[in-house]
Structures are given as C-alpha cells and as structure tokens.
Scaffold this active site. Structure first.
Site, PDB file in Angstrom:
ATOM      1  N   MET A 226       0.798  -1.226   0.000  1.00  0.00           N
ATOM      2  CA  MET A 226       0.000   0.000   0.000  1.00  0.00           C
ATOM      3  C   MET A 226       0.828   1.271   0.000  1.00  0.00           C
ATOM      4  O   MET A 226       0.270   2.359  -0.071  1.00  0.00           O
ATOM      5  CB  MET A 226      -0.871   0.058   1.270  1.00  0.00           C
ATOM      6  CG  MET A 226      -1.742  -1.148   1.495  1.00  0.00           C
ATOM      7  SD  MET A 226      -2.610  -1.693   0.041  1.00  0.00           S
ATOM      8  CE  MET A 226      -3.366  -0.192  -0.498  1.00  0.00           C
TER       9      MET A 226
ATOM     10  N   GLY B 283      -5.365  -4.230  -0.108  1.00  0.00           N
ATOM     11  CA  GLY B 283      -5.245  -5.666  -0.288  1.00  0.00           C
ATOM     12  C   GLY B 283      -5.544  -6.486   0.946  1.00  0.00           C
ATOM     13  O   GLY B 283      -6.378  -7.390   0.929  1.00  0.00           O
TER      14      GLY B 283
HETATM   15  N1  LIG Z   1      -7.627 -14.328  -3.845  1.00  0.00           N
HETATM   16  C1  LIG Z   1      -6.817 -13.424  -3.299  1.00  0.00           C
HETATM   17  N2  LIG Z   1      -7.282 -12.182  -3.077  1.00  0.00           N
HETATM   18  C2  LIG Z   1      -6.443 -11.252  -2.559  1.00  0.00           C
HETATM   19  C3  LIG Z   1      -5.113 -11.570  -2.177  1.00  0.00           C
HETATM   20  C4  LIG Z   1      -4.664 -12.908  -2.405  1.00  0.00           C
HETATM   21  O1  LIG Z   1      -3.524 -13.270  -2.102  1.00  0.00           O
HETATM   22  N3  LIG Z   1      -5.547 -13.789  -2.969  1.00  0.00           N
HETATM   23  N4  LIG Z   1      -4.291 -10.619  -1.666  1.00  0.00           N
HETATM   24  C5  LIG Z   1      -4.836  -9.329  -1.253  1.00  0.00           C
HETATM   25  C6  LIG Z   1      -3.781  -8.311  -1.325  1.00  0.00           C
HETATM   26  S1  LIG Z   1      -2.727  -8.153   0.003  1.00  0.00           S
HETATM   27  C7  LIG Z   1      -3.678  -7.442  -2.363  1.00  0.00           C
HETATM   28  S2  LIG Z   1      -2.468  -6.252  -2.320  1.00  0.00           S
HETATM   29  C8  LIG Z   1      -4.669  -7.420  -3.436  1.00  0.00           C
HETATM   30  C9  LIG Z   1      -4.049  -7.274  -4.843  1.00  0.00           C
HETATM   31  O2  LIG Z   1      -5.072  -7.199  -5.774  1.00  0.00           O
HETATM   32  P1  LIG Z   1      -4.782  -6.851  -7.307  1.00  0.00           P
HETATM   33  O3  LIG Z   1      -3.797  -5.785  -7.411  1.00  0.00           O
HETATM   34  O4  LIG Z   1      -6.081  -6.644  -7.964  1.00  0.00           O
HETATM   35  O5  LIG Z   1      -4.161  -8.227  -7.838  1.00  0.00           O
HETATM   36  P2  LIG Z   1      -2.793  -8.616  -8.584  1.00  0.00           P
HETATM   37  O6  LIG Z   1      -3.068  -9.941  -9.188  1.00  0.00           O
HETATM   38  O7  LIG Z   1      -1.636  -8.518  -7.672  1.00  0.00           O
HETATM   39  O8  LIG Z   1      -2.506  -7.522  -9.722  1.00  0.00           O
HETATM   40  C10 LIG Z   1      -3.474  -6.813 -10.403  1.00  0.00           C
HETATM   41  C11 LIG Z   1      -3.180  -6.609 -11.847  1.00  0.00           C
HETATM   42  O9  LIG Z   1      -2.079  -5.733 -12.083  1.00  0.00           O
HETATM   43  C12 LIG Z   1      -1.764  -5.915 -13.436  1.00  0.00           C
HETATM   44  N5  LIG Z   1      -0.545  -5.237 -13.900  1.00  0.00           N
HETATM   45  C13 LIG Z   1       0.665  -5.759 -14.194  1.00  0.00           C
HETATM   46  N6  LIG Z   1       1.514  -4.809 -14.669  1.00  0.00           N
HETATM   47  C14 LIG Z   1       0.820  -3.650 -14.676  1.00  0.00           C
HETATM   48  C15 LIG Z   1       1.136  -2.301 -15.073  1.00  0.00           C
HETATM   49  O10 LIG Z   1       2.231  -1.962 -15.531  1.00  0.00           O
HETATM   50  N7  LIG Z   1       0.167  -1.377 -14.912  1.00  0.00           N
HETATM   51  C16 LIG Z   1      -1.067  -1.689 -14.431  1.00  0.00           C
HETATM   52  N8  LIG Z   1      -1.954  -0.710 -14.322  1.00  0.00           N
HETATM   53  N9  LIG Z   1      -1.401  -2.956 -14.094  1.00  0.00           N
HETATM   54  C17 LIG Z   1      -0.470  -3.918 -14.189  1.00  0.00           C
HETATM   55  C18 LIG Z   1      -1.715  -7.430 -13.553  1.00  0.00           C
HETATM   56  O11 LIG Z   1      -1.879  -7.852 -14.877  1.00  0.00           O
HETATM   57  C19 LIG Z   1      -2.840  -7.857 -12.622  1.00  0.00           C
HETATM   58  O12 LIG Z   1      -3.991  -8.297 -13.319  1.00  0.00           O
HETATM   59  O13 LIG Z   1      -5.418  -8.621  -3.422  1.00  0.00           O
HETATM   60  C20 LIG Z   1      -5.985  -8.917  -2.156  1.00  0.00           C
HETATM   61  N10 LIG Z   1      -6.906  -9.995  -2.378  1.00  0.00           N
HETATM   62 MO   LIG Z   2      -1.010  -6.666  -0.431  1.00  0.00          MO
END
Ligand SMILES: Nc1nc2c(c(=O)[nH]1)N[C@H]1C(S)=C(S)[C@@H](COP(=O)(O)OP(=O)(O)OC[C@H]3O[C@@H](n4cnc5c(=O)[nH]c(N)nc54)[C@H](O)[C@@H]3O)O[C@H]1N2
Ligand SMILES: [Mo]
Ligand SMILES: Nc1nc2c(c(=O)[nH]1)N[C@H]1C(S)=C(S)[C@@H](COP(=O)(O)OP(=O)(O)OC[C@H]3O[C@@H](n4cnc5c(=O)[nH]c(N)nc54)[C@H](O)[C@@H]3O)O[C@H]1N2
Ligand code: SF4
Length: 755
Positions: free
Chosen positions: A176, A381
């Site tokens: 974060m 997250g």
């Molecule tokens: N099922 C499940 N849910 C979770 C978690 C888990 O471990 N499992 N963890 C939790 C936590 S702590 C977190 S922080 C959140 C994370 O939640 P999200 O951030 O939604 O998930 P991620 O899969 O880490 O990444 C999101 C997207 O970022 C994209 N990305 C890659 N490169 C770039 C770029 O250059 N620019 C942009 N704009 N996007 C890009 C990827 O393709 C990916 O689809 O999820 C939370 N929820």
């Molecule tokens: Mo996270």
C-alpha cells in the site's frame, strides 16, 4: 438467526461455492453459507473475514471449542451476507496438522520445543545484547496488514518509546505504500475520501491495475450488481492482461506494462483539449505542481501535457488513440458519476506514487470527487493494512493516527502522551533496507509477525541468507513456513477468531472481531507475546494494559486532535463497523471526507476543503512517463508480471490447508500468450523455464487460461511454496524512491521449454 442449517441451505451452500469457484463471486445476497460437512452450531460469533481488504463481516458458528461453519454476516454493510469461496471455507484453516502448538528454539540446526519462559528469555537476552553493543537501530520488527490493530499499535510504541528506534515496518510497504504516498502528496491525508457505497452511485468505472474479480470478489459482486441493475453503467478495465475482471468490461485496454503514466496523461490531455474539465472546481480547489513542490501555472501544466496527445503516445502504450479519447470522454462526461479503483498494478511500481497521482489528477481536473459516486478509490489488499498499519503507525516513517516521524510536533505529542522524554527522529529502515541490513549484518535481531517474507520478498536469493544470519524471531500460526524455517525462535500464535481485536478495511471501516474459540496447545494471541516481551525488556510502564480493549482506549487518546477518530470498543462490539471519522459515540459514520454535509471536520459554508493541505487545495501533479526499471531486451525479451488468483492467499499457508482450495489450483503456472507460445513451440501444460538475470523457475505453461496476457508478457501467481516454482526468486528488488515499494509487477525474463 437459525442455528441449524437445513438440507436446503446445505445444497444451496454447495451451489454457491461452486458458482464462486468459477465466477469469483456469489450470485445472490443474503444466502447462508457454511462448510458443507459441518452443519450445526451452538452459537454464532461476529467477526471479519481473515483474508482480503474487502472486509466482509462473518459469523462463525461455534460448537464446543470448534468453529464448525462460517457464513456471511447479513447485517454487515460490506457484504450483506455474501462471502467468496475463501471466506466460506475459513473454518478449515484452524485445525490443521501444521499448527505450531509450542514455542520452538533452533539448537544446532534443529527446532526443539521450549516453554514460553525459555523462548521469551532468549529473545529478550538477544535483543538487550544487540542494543547494548550496537545501539537501538541494530534491532527491528517486521509486521503486517493482517495483524490486529492493537498488536501493531503496541509493538510500534515499544520499538519507538521503549527501545528508541523507528525500525518498524511491515508488508504494507510491499502493498500500500505507493497508495499512501499518492494520497498524502495529492491531498495531504492518507486513505480514500469515499467508501464502497460509491459503487452503487457511480455510472462509469475506471479500473486500472486491479483484478477485482479474483482479489476483491465480494466487492466485485457489488460492481456486477450495479452493472446488472443499471444498463447505463460502463466499465473500463486498463490492465496489460485480460483478467476475469474484464468479463464485465465495456472497454479493456491491454497497454504495455508501465506505460500507464503516459496513458493517463493522454486521458488528461484529451479532457483538457476537448474542454471537458470542471474549470470552477480547478480554480477553487486545486493547484499545480511539478517534482516535489515546484509550483506550476495551469498553462504550464497544459504545456507539459503536449507530449501526451493520444496520437503521440498510442504506439508506445499499445492502445489506439481513438480508444484513449473514447475512454477519456466516458470518464469525464458531465452527467455521469465516475469512480476509479486500482490496486497493485499501480502500487507495485518504481513509479507507484506518480501513477497514483495521475489517477487523482483525472478526478481533480473533472471535479469528479467528493460527491457520491465520484471518487478515486485505492483498493486495499490485506484485511487490515489500513486499520492495523496505516492508522496505528506501523511503518518506519509513520506514527499513530496518521502522524509522521519527520514532524517534530507529532513526535512531541506522542512522547507526551506515552510519558517519555522524546521519540527517535532518525528514520527507520523501510522493508528492503531492513532485510538488506540483515544481509550485511547491521541488523542483529529481527522479529517477524503475521507475514512470510522468506517467500513474499522479491529477489529471494539475496534476502533469504540474511534472514538466516540474523537472530530471527517468527510469530506464526503454522510451521514450517518459508520464513519460520529460517528462524531461531518460532512463537506459536493464536489465529483469527482465537483472539479478540480490531480490523480496519479498505473503506475506512473499523470492525471488531470477537474471540470465538480458545487457541490450541500453548498458542497465544500475539498481543500477549508483545506485552510479555515489553515487560521483560523493562518497559512495564509502556504497557499499562492487558486486554485489546484497554489498548484501544489508549490508542483512541492518540487520535484526539486529528481528523482520524475511530469508533469506541463499545460501539464496535455492538455494531457492524464504522467508517471513520467518528469523533464521538454519537457521531454517525462518515461517507465522504473533505465534503461539507458529510465530513464533520468541514464547517458549514466551506463546501469542499482538502484540509490535509495548508492551502486547503489538492495538487494536480505533472508526472512524466517513466518506464519500469527493467524493461525487456534482446536477451530477456518478455515482461514478467506476478499477482494473485481467487482460490489462494499469498504464501498459501492458510489456503493450501483447505483441501477444496488446494485441489482447485494445486500448483502455480505461467500464463503465456498463444502466439508467443506457438513461436517458442510451447504447448499448454509444458514445463517452462522462466529465467531472469537473478534466477530460473520451472512452471507449467497455461495458454488461454483464466488470465490472458498481452503478447510479450507472461504472468505467474506467487502463491506456490515449492522452491522451484517460487517466482519471487526471479523478481528484481527495485523500488519506488518515494514510497520505497518494490516493483513486483514488472521485470524482464526469457522463456524456454524445460530440458
Ligand atoms: N484471492 C486473493 N485475493 C487477494 C489476495 C490474495 O492473495 N488472494 N491478496 C490481497 C492483497 S494483500 C492485495 S495487495 C490485493 C491485490 O489485488 P490486485 O492488485 O487486484 O491483484 P494482482 O493480481 O496482484 O494484480 C493486479 C493486476 O495488475 C496488473 N498489472 C501488471 N503490470 C501492470 C502495469 O504496468 N500497470 C497496471 N496498471 N497494471 C499492471 C496485472 O496484470 C494484474 O492483473 O489482493 C488482495 N486480495
Ligand atoms: Mo497486499
Ligand atoms: N511476486 C509477488 N510477491 C508479492 C506480491 C505480488 O504481487 N507479487 N505482493 C506483495 C503484497 S501486496 C503483499 S500484501 C505481501 C504478502 O506477503 P506475506 O505477508 O508474506 O504473505 P502471507 O501469506 O499473507 O503471510 C502471512 C503469514 O501470517 C501467518 N498468520 C496468519 N494469522 C496469523 C496470526 O494471527 N498471527 C501470526 N503471528 N501469524 C499469522 C500466516 O500463516 C502467514 O505465514 O506479498 C508481497 N509479495
Ligand atoms: S471477498 Fe475478501 S473479505 Fe470477502 S469473503 Fe472473500 S476473501 Fe473474505
């Protein structure tokens, strides 16, 4: 509330779980959901889901000293009874064969069981010895957005007011930190101004770098509901990968990784060029800045944007100019409410803070902010990254209630409250610095709690030996983990509803978790271990409390005089969470900050006031495109990005213990674009070497899976515990110079079919 599940409920729960496994969210609200093999409970105890930052309210069905079922709390405004598949199956993380039941001390390379006295005495002796010989900065604490607020509040107080060091950081740094710095630089105050309720009021959604369908599934279900009930709703998803979130998108922009700075500058350019700004809002509530604090005029800002005309950046972003213009128009359309949501795609970047600023820019230029349905909303997250770390002061540069270490007045206020002469002014180690200091030998003792850095840090070949070398204490619920195996002492922790405390979710909602059952063996709440440590270190005066409620009462004293006032324990116990600020027990929760009529700190007649800034104005920043630290080249021609899938949680210690989740996705894989795979002769299921300058992982190829990366990009989820599939060995450890958050999202790799 019925205590028994009927056969109908039972069947329904199976159907719901199945639907969620495929879709990532439940089809209907207010359903009763519980593990299918446990259907009776003596009582239902109110808590919050252990996993994501959505913060779903749960009811744990208890029989004897067991949680036999978990269902969504129908009265919690976050989820109204819904849970995703991980939440439904929560009861199964508790009685597992790998729970740690006694303290463990490593002797001659082997763990042996010890008493709490032996373990604590050893820890205290090592900490004291290091502090005496090398000073207070030779010890550190690494915490988590999954601790209870009371735990982190108490620990940071001991580190600063007792030991005298700011060496306290935690995994929200990996998560974060860029969002925090984005909010603070733009608005002067951390955390979103809106809440989840904006979802039901918005017409245009701009999702960038968030895979909500898998990472915030129940929140995503609210978005699905909003779209289904209102045909006018339009959803834009900007992500280099086609994800499940794109299933409901009207536009998917699969831009080149790290080129989203240019993309959003091009949207800002279009909005200005086509006269779609809110000039009155800009004049009254904003100012323009370049760099850290170099003031610009509006005209100078417009001049800066000239390089970002959609037609100029289309090729480098990989998105047609006409599409950029179209989404900019949709974003800014006068009669529509616009909500942006983002997550790690923006934060985990060497320019994470800048790219956060750019989302805020779009809302400020269009005045689409601080009104229902108009808000730049950073998705959090972890379940309590906000409540337990951003708010309690659990990072090296923060103090409780959004105060800053660098601010002398803030330090003095807390020193006075805590009854000490002063607090250390020297900045503490941020995460990667702290683990680097373990490698170089500067950090002698490190206590890790509710996080698993031996698996979740980047560039693991560099950092893991440091964890082995330093005197490492790991508070854990399970053993072995990829961190506890490196420990000198493992302390057995009570898990989730085996203890009482507070979580704060991503919409500023503070929620109480009641204790439902007793912990197994000699496992203890982490708060107990922290307080015992403090007493043995000689800091009795700093811990004049025994219960979480008593800690909370002191923490509330720290909030006085700030704009971050949280609800009292009494209210939290009785209610279903409160979105702060709630200045006193009679205050309603706050929907929108900075806006008159909503925020108790904005006086009548003030309208909108960004009171975090001395000028009362938010800042629109000129932020240029800057590519990722390591871009593909001829030797390493692919982008690698990493992230999550629905069924698993981070390092898998909990979810691989749930057989339904483990069976759903037993091992991690590499997603490859079909054309790239064909060119390299890789078929679906083939074993592939994913190699960076740092390491190689061997993963099965997934082609046309649930996620589909753009050409030239591959994607690996980081949940696997098997060394050769742990993608964090491959990642580089570059970080944002402002937020110090690592660039987990981008590095360069080459691919080859494994020999
Ligand atoms: N099922 C499940 N849910 C979770 C978690 C888990 O471990 N499992 N963890 C939790 C936590 S702590 C977190 S922080 C959140 C994370 O939640 P999200 O951030 O939604 O998930 P991620 O899969 O880490 O990444 C999101 C997207 O970022 C994209 N990305 C890659 N490169 C770039 C770029 O250059 N620019 C942009 N704009 N996007 C890009 C990827 O393709 C990916 O689809 O999820 C939370 N929820
Ligand atoms: Mo996270
Ligand atoms: N490749 C890659 N790496 C990443 C990311 C990424 O996107 N890609 N994302 C980063 C992000 S956003 C995050 S948030 C981190 C998460 O990374 P970590 O925090 O390291 O991962 P978790 O698996 O959540 O670790 C939590 C640990 O706490 C233990 N635990 C559970 N409950 C308790 C308790 O009550 N007390 C104690 N003492 N322990 C408990 C669990 O068993 C588990 O081992 O990963 C980061 N690493
Ligand atoms: S959406 Fe998040 S908080 Fe809600 S049940 Fe699923 S993992 Fe838990």
């Amino acid at each position: 509330m019925s205590l028994k599940f009927s056969r109908r409920d039972f069947l329904k729960s199976i159907a719901v779980a199945a639907a969620m496994l495929t879709a990532g969210c439940s089809p209907k609200r207010d359903t009763q959901q519980g593990p299918v093999d446990q259907v009776e409970a003596e009582k239902w105890v109110k808590g919050v889901c252990r996993y994501c930052g959505t913060g779903c309210g749960v009811l744990a069905g208890v029989k004897g000293n067991k949680i036999v079922a978990v269902k969504g709390d129908p009265d919690c405004p976050v989820n109204r009874g819904r849970l995703c598949v991980k939440g439904i199956l929560l009861a199964k993380i508790i009685d597992t064969p790998d729970r740690v039941l006694k303290p463990l001390i490593k002797k001659d390379g082997q763990f042996v069981e010890a008493t709490w006295d032996e373990a604590l005495d050893l820890i205290v002796a090592k900490f004291k010895e290091a502090i005496e010989q090398y000073g207070p900065d030779s010890v550190g604490f690494y915490g988590s957005g999954q601790t209870l607020a009371e735990e982190t509040y108490t620990m940071q107080k001991i580190m600063r007011a007792g030991i005298g060091t700011n060496n306290i950081d935690g995994n929200p740094r990996t998560c974060m930190a860029s969002a925090v710095a984005g909010y603070i630089t733009t608005f002067g105050e951390d955390e979103p101004m809106g809440t989840y309720a904006d979802i039901e009021a918005a017409d245009t959604f701009f999702l960038i770098g968030s895979n909500m369908a898998e990472a915030h599934p129940v929140l995503f279900s609210r978005l699905v509901d909003r779209k289904n009930s209102n045909p006018n709703v339009k959803i834009i998803v900007a992500d280099p990968r086609k994800t499940r979130t794109c299933d409901i998108a009207d536009y998917h922009l699969p831009f080149v990784p790290s080129r989203d700075l240019a993309l959003m500058n091009a949207m800002a350019y279009t909005i200005i060029e086509e006269g779609r700004t809110d000039e009155k809002f800009i004049a009254e509530h904003t100012e323009f800045v370049k760099g850290a604090d170099e003031k610009l005029t509006y005209d100078q800002f417009k001049a800066f944007l000239q390089d970002y005309a959609p037609e100029k950046v289309a090729d480098s972003c990989g998105i047609p100019a006409a599409t950029i213009r179209e989404v900019a128009r949709l974003f800014s359309q006068g009669d529509r409410n616009t909500m942006s949501m983002w997550c790690m795609g923006l934060n985990q970047r060497t320019r994470g803070v800048w790219v956060n600023n750019l989302v805020h820019n779009l809302h400020l230029l269009t005045g689409k902010i601080c009104r229902p349905g108009n808000t730049p909303f950073s998705l959090t997250g972890q379940p309590s990254a906000c409540g337990s770390v951003r708010e309690t002061g659990g990072l090296s540069h923060l103090l409780p209630a959004h105060r800053m270490v660098a601010n002398e007045k803030h330090r003095q206020e807390l020193a006075q409250l805590w009854g000490v002469e002063s607090l250390p002014a020297k900045p503490g180690y941020h995460t990667l610095e702290m683990f680097k200091a373990a490698v170089t030998g500067d950090l002698k003792c490190l206590w890790v709690m509710t996080t698993n850095p031996g698996q979740s840090l980047p560039n693991l070949n560099y950092y893991r030996p440091g964890m082995e070398k330093t005197f490492l204490v790991v508070s854990e619920a399970y053993h072995p983990t990829r961190t506890s195996e490196l420990a000198d002492v493992v302390l057995p922790s009570a898990l989730w509803m085996e203890k009482e405390g507070v979580y704060g979710n991503g919409e500023r909602r503070t929620q109480h978790i009641a204790q439902a059952i007793k912990p197994p063996g000699e496992a203890k709440p982490d708060l107990w271990a922290i307080i015992e440590f403090a007493k043995r270190m000689g800091y009795e005066k700093l811990v004049p409390f025994n219960t979480p409620e008593e800690v909370w009462a002191e923490y509330q004293e720290c909030q006085k005089g700030t704009a971050m006032m949280l609800a009292s324990y009494k209210r939290l116990r009785e209610g279903h969470g409160f979105t702060w600020p709630v200045p006193d027990d009679n205050s309603p929760e706050t929907y929108i900050r900075y806006a008159e009529g909503y925020d108790p700190y904005v006086k009548p007649g003030e309208g909108i006031k960004f009171y975090g800034k001395p000028s009362g104005r938010a800042i629109i920043y000129a932020r240029p495109q800057q590519d990722a630290q390591e871009m593909p080249d001829t030797e390493y021609p692919f982008f690698l990005t990493t992230g999550r899938i629905l069924e698993h949680w981070h390092t898998g210690t909990m979810t691989f213990n749930v057989k339904e989740l483990k069976n759903a996705v037993p091992e991690m894989y590499v997603e490859i674009h079909p054309d790239d795979a064909a060119r390299l002769g890789i078929a679906d299921g083939d074993l592939v070497d994913v190699t960076s300058r740092r390491a190689t992982c061997k993963l099965k190829a997934k082609i046309n899976g649930r996620g589909q990366p753009r050409q030239g990009l591959v994607y690996v989820p980081f949940h696997d515990q098997v060394l050769e599939r742990m993608i964090n060995f491959v990642l580089l450890d570059a970080f944002d110079p402002g937020s110090k958050q690592p660039e987990y999202k981008i590095c360069a790799v080459k691919l080859a079919k494994s020999a």
